[in-house]
Design an enzyme around this catalytic site. Structure first.
Site, PDB file in Angstrom:
ATOM      1  N   GLY A  61     -11.494   1.716   4.282  1.00 53.38           N
ATOM      2  CA  GLY A  61     -11.235   1.669   2.806  1.00 53.38           C
ATOM      3  C   GLY A  61     -10.069   1.288   2.957  1.00 53.38           C
ATOM      4  O   GLY A  61      -9.274   1.373   2.025  1.00 53.38           O
ATOM      5  N   GLN A  62      -9.684   0.151   3.157  1.00 49.84           N
ATOM      6  CA  GLN A  62      -8.305  -0.914   3.104  1.00 49.84           C
ATOM      7  C   GLN A  62      -8.672  -1.711   1.611  1.00 49.84           C
ATOM      8  O   GLN A  62      -9.423  -2.339   1.497  1.00 49.84           O
ATOM      9  CB  GLN A  62      -7.701  -1.626   4.474  1.00 49.84           C
ATOM     10  CG  GLN A  62      -6.411  -1.727   4.303  1.00 49.84           C
ATOM     11  CD  GLN A  62      -5.670  -2.896   5.234  1.00 49.84           C
ATOM     12  OE1 GLN A  62      -6.558  -2.916   6.859  1.00 49.84           O
ATOM     13  NE2 GLN A  62      -4.669  -2.829   5.152  1.00 49.84           N
ATOM     14  N   ASP A  86       3.086   6.540  -3.336  1.00 43.19           N
ATOM     15  CA  ASP A  86       1.413   6.360  -3.816  1.00 43.19           C
ATOM     16  C   ASP A  86       1.757   5.778  -5.420  1.00 43.19           C
ATOM     17  O   ASP A  86       1.695   6.796  -5.651  1.00 43.19           O
ATOM     18  CB  ASP A  86       0.836   6.615  -2.919  1.00 43.19           C
ATOM     19  CG  ASP A  86      -0.697   5.844  -3.234  1.00 43.19           C
ATOM     20  OD1 ASP A  86      -0.684   5.362  -1.995  1.00 43.19           O
ATOM     21  OD2 ASP A  86      -0.950   5.502  -3.959  1.00 43.19           O
ATOM     22  N   ILE A  87       0.933   5.295  -6.062  1.00 44.13           N
ATOM     23  CA  ILE A  87       0.523   5.264  -7.453  1.00 44.13           C
ATOM     24  C   ILE A  87      -0.496   6.034  -8.223  1.00 44.13           C
ATOM     25  O   ILE A  87       0.093   6.122  -8.864  1.00 44.13           O
ATOM     26  CB  ILE A  87       0.879   3.852  -7.880  1.00 44.13           C
ATOM     27  CG1 ILE A  87       0.816   3.068  -9.086  1.00 44.13           C
ATOM     28  CG2 ILE A  87      -1.183   3.283  -7.577  1.00 44.13           C
ATOM     29  CD1 ILE A  87       0.749   2.455  -9.653  1.00 44.13           C
ATOM     30  N   ASN A  90      -5.348   3.285   7.570  1.00 40.54           N
ATOM     31  CA  ASN A  90      -6.854   2.620   7.283  1.00 40.54           C
ATOM     32  C   ASN A  90      -6.733   0.758   7.388  1.00 40.54           C
ATOM     33  O   ASN A  90      -5.717   0.175   7.096  1.00 40.54           O
ATOM     34  CB  ASN A  90      -7.148   2.699   5.522  1.00 40.54           C
ATOM     35  CG  ASN A  90      -7.035   3.986   4.973  1.00 40.54           C
ATOM     36  OD1 ASN A  90      -7.588   5.129   5.824  1.00 40.54           O
ATOM     37  ND2 ASN A  90      -6.895   4.718   4.159  1.00 40.54           N
ATOM     38  N   HIS A  99       0.103  -1.348   5.883  1.00 43.61           N
ATOM     39  CA  HIS A  99       0.644   0.246   5.643  1.00 43.61           C
ATOM     40  C   HIS A  99       0.208   1.295   5.971  1.00 43.61           C
ATOM     41  O   HIS A  99      -0.605   1.963   6.414  1.00 43.61           O
ATOM     42  CB  HIS A  99       0.880   0.369   3.863  1.00 43.61           C
ATOM     43  CG  HIS A  99      -1.278   0.394   3.450  1.00 43.61           C
ATOM     44  ND1 HIS A  99      -1.339  -0.627   3.715  1.00 43.61           N
ATOM     45  CD2 HIS A  99      -1.726   1.262   2.676  1.00 43.61           C
ATOM     46  CE1 HIS A  99      -2.726  -0.457   2.679  1.00 43.61           C
ATOM     47  NE2 HIS A  99      -3.095   0.842   2.906  1.00 43.61           N
ATOM     48  N   HIS A 155       0.031   6.162   5.003  1.00 47.11           N
ATOM     49  CA  HIS A 155      -0.281   6.728   4.735  1.00 47.11           C
ATOM     50  C   HIS A 155       0.859   8.026   5.238  1.00 47.11           C
ATOM     51  O   HIS A 155       0.506   8.387   6.799  1.00 47.11           O
ATOM     52  CB  HIS A 155      -1.000   7.202   4.181  1.00 47.11           C
ATOM     53  CG  HIS A 155      -1.973   6.092   3.528  1.00 47.11           C
ATOM     54  ND1 HIS A 155      -2.384   6.253   1.997  1.00 47.11           N
ATOM     55  CD2 HIS A 155      -2.723   5.107   3.663  1.00 47.11           C
ATOM     56  CE1 HIS A 155      -3.037   4.826   1.692  1.00 47.11           C
ATOM     57  NE2 HIS A 155      -3.157   3.804   2.489  1.00 47.11           N
TER      58      HIS A 155
HETATM   59  P1  5GP Z   1      -5.487   1.575   1.432  1.00 50.82           P
HETATM   60  O1  5GP Z   1      -6.542   2.040   0.603  1.00 50.82           O
HETATM   61  O2  5GP Z   1      -4.646  -0.035   1.681  1.00 50.82           O
HETATM   62  O3  5GP Z   1      -5.532   2.213   2.398  1.00 50.82           O
HETATM   63  O4  5GP Z   1      -4.353   2.266   0.799  1.00 50.82           O
HETATM   64  C1  5GP Z   1      -3.897   1.237  -1.036  1.00 50.82           C
HETATM   65  C2  5GP Z   1      -2.995   2.060  -1.227  1.00 50.82           C
HETATM   66  O5  5GP Z   1      -1.729   1.498  -2.403  1.00 50.82           O
HETATM   67  C3  5GP Z   1      -3.638   3.046  -2.300  1.00 50.82           C
HETATM   68  O6  5GP Z   1      -3.339   4.435  -1.536  1.00 50.82           O
HETATM   69  C4  5GP Z   1      -3.124   3.125  -3.702  1.00 50.82           C
HETATM   70  O7  5GP Z   1      -2.608   4.167  -4.841  1.00 50.82           O
HETATM   71  C5  5GP Z   1      -1.672   2.136  -3.242  1.00 50.82           C
HETATM   72  N1  5GP Z   1      -1.545   1.831  -4.259  1.00 50.82           N
HETATM   73  C6  5GP Z   1      -1.936   0.331  -4.855  1.00 50.82           C
HETATM   74  N2  5GP Z   1      -1.788  -0.527  -5.759  1.00 50.82           N
HETATM   75  C7  5GP Z   1      -0.320   0.547  -6.186  1.00 50.82           C
HETATM   76  C8  5GP Z   1       1.223   0.095  -7.057  1.00 50.82           C
HETATM   77  O8  5GP Z   1       0.832  -0.846  -7.795  1.00 50.82           O
HETATM   78  N3  5GP Z   1       1.645   0.389  -6.190  1.00 50.82           N
HETATM   79  C9  5GP Z   1       1.775   1.987  -5.694  1.00 50.82           C
HETATM   80  N4  5GP Z   1       3.608   2.178  -5.400  1.00 50.82           N
HETATM   81  N5  5GP Z   1       0.682   1.791  -4.766  1.00 50.82           N
HETATM   82  C10 5GP Z   1      -0.204   1.433  -4.800  1.00 50.82           C
END
Ligand code: 5GP
Ligand code: ZN
Length: 131
Positions: free
Chosen positions: A110-111, A48-49, A104, A117, A119
């Site tokens: 909070g998706q 994750d970034i 999520n 995906h 986590h």
């Molecule tokens: P969500 O909030 O949808 O459950 O999770 C999305 C995740 O994607 C977040 O934890 C966010 O940090 C990660 N993310 C968003 N953009 C990027 C990216 O460009 N590269 C990587 N490696 N992770 C990302």
């Protein structure tokens, strides 16, 4: 996603369509760089970034599925595979003291990226319940 060799207007249409504009589809096809952790015919895992724990890895299906809520009957085995790979990566990362697996789905959860995906979070004590 590998695009077939097609004429320019159709190619443009494919590249600007919903799948090619998806961030995680572009990470899977290598258009956007990532720190890859695991890759097979069904899924792709990368760091994750914006890590929320010392280990924070995202496991995504290669097929574009918007969320777990959008998954169908035909995806049941794939859902199991994503969880199995999360457990395999946790073993490989020696998360012996425990870890958390989170999906999520939708705005209330909070998706932020509309490509399903998982986590995998570990390497520290995680509080409960989540916010
Ligand atoms: P969500 O909030 O949808 O459950 O999770 C999305 C995740 O994607 C977040 O934890 C966010 O940090 C990660 N993310 C968003 N953009 C990027 C990216 O460009 N590269 C990587 N490696 N992770 C990302
Ligand atoms: Zn996608």
């Amino acid at each position: 996603m590998r695009l077939p060799h097609v004429c320019f207007p159709l190619r443009l249409l494919l590249y600007t369509g919903p799948v090619m504009s998806c961030l995680f589809c572009r990470i899977i096809d290598g258009t956007i760089p990532s720190n890859k952790v695991f890759d097979d015919g069904k899924c792709f895992a990368f760091a994750d970034i914006d890590p929320q724990a010392p280990v924070h890895i995202l496991i995504v299906p290669r097929e574009h599925i918007g969320s777990i809520a959008a998954a169908g009957d035909e995806h049941a085995a794939l859902m199991g595979h994503l969880l199995w790979i999360a457990a395999e990566i946790a073993r490989e990362k020696n998360l012996d003291k425990g870890y958390r697996v989170v999906i999520n789905s939708g705005p209330d959860a909070g998706q932020t990226v509309d490509h399903l995906h998982v986590h995998l979070l570990g390497g520290r004590s995680l509080s409960w319940p989540p916010g």
